[in-house]
Design a protein around this motif. Structure first.
Motif, short mmCIF file in Angstrom:
data_model
loop_
_atom_site.label_atom_id
_atom_site.label_comp_id
_atom_site.label_asym_id
_atom_site.label_seq_id
_atom_site.Cartn_x
_atom_site.Cartn_y
_atom_site.Cartn_z
N ARG A 79 42.52 36.17 36.24
CA ARG A 79 41.20 35.67 35.82
C ARG A 79 40.53 34.90 36.94
NH1 ARG A 79 36.69 36.86 33.90
NH2 ARG A 79 35.44 35.01 33.64
N HIS B 19 38.48 36.81 39.26
CA HIS B 19 37.22 37.32 38.74
C HIS B 19 36.23 36.23 38.31
CE1 HIS B 19 39.99 40.74 38.43
NE2 HIS B 19 38.92 41.42 38.77
N GLU B 20 36.61 34.97 38.41
CA GLU B 20 35.69 33.88 38.07
C GLU B 20 34.47 33.97 38.96
OE1 GLU B 20 35.65 31.39 35.76
OE2 GLU B 20 37.49 32.15 34.88
N VAL C 295 28.68 40.43 36.98
CA VAL C 295 28.92 41.22 35.77
C VAL C 295 28.13 42.51 35.89
CG1 VAL C 295 28.64 41.25 33.27
CG2 VAL C 295 29.32 39.13 34.41
N ALA D 100 33.23 41.83 34.40
CA ALA D 100 33.38 41.16 35.69
C ALA D 100 34.70 41.67 36.25
CB ALA D 100 33.41 39.65 35.54
N TRP E 87 37.62 42.65 33.71
CA TRP E 87 37.59 41.76 32.55
C TRP E 87 36.41 42.13 31.66
CZ3 TRP E 87 40.52 37.45 30.95
CH2 TRP E 87 41.66 37.21 31.73
N ASN F 166 34.24 37.70 29.22
CA ASN F 166 34.12 36.70 30.28
C ASN F 166 33.85 35.29 29.80
OD1 ASN F 166 34.39 38.42 32.72
ND2 ASN F 166 32.79 39.52 31.62
#
Length: 98
Positions: free
Chosen positions: A33, A36-37, A41, A47, A50, A53
């Motif tokens: 995660r 991908h923070e 999108v 994202a 993921w 989100n």
């Protein structure tokens, strides 16, 4: 110098059987995660890989997976007896289930 291949999340899930292996999975999910923070999108709302989100979307999808699959037992009978793996799959489905 050889590169060490990092295990994919689905490979780590397959190894979940107890507290330690569950925690290993949870840490791997958290690292996945973090990568991908703040990622852009795409047009369908992903994202990276993921699908969900924010925490509400994550939990909504995990719960939908539970309701659609009898907590995964229809997909993998092992989940009935391996509750550590069952909860790891629950978290993973929060990431991917739409």
């Amino acid at each position: 110098m050889s590169k060490v291949r990092m295990k994919e999340l689905h490979e780590i899930i397959d190894e979940v059987k107890d507290e330690k292996s569950f925690l290993d999975f949870a840490k791997a999910l958290m690292k996945d995660r973090e990568v991908h923070e703040g990622a852009p999108v795409d047009e369908v709302g992903f994202a990276g890989d993921w699908a969900n989100n924010d925490i509400s979307g994550f939990l909504e999808s995990a719960i939908a997976w539970v309701e659609d699959s009898d907590f995964g037992v229809r997909q993998d009978a092992e989940l009935k007896s391996n509750k550590w793996k069952q909860f790891a799959v629950f978290l993973y489905c929060g990431k991917i289930y739409e």
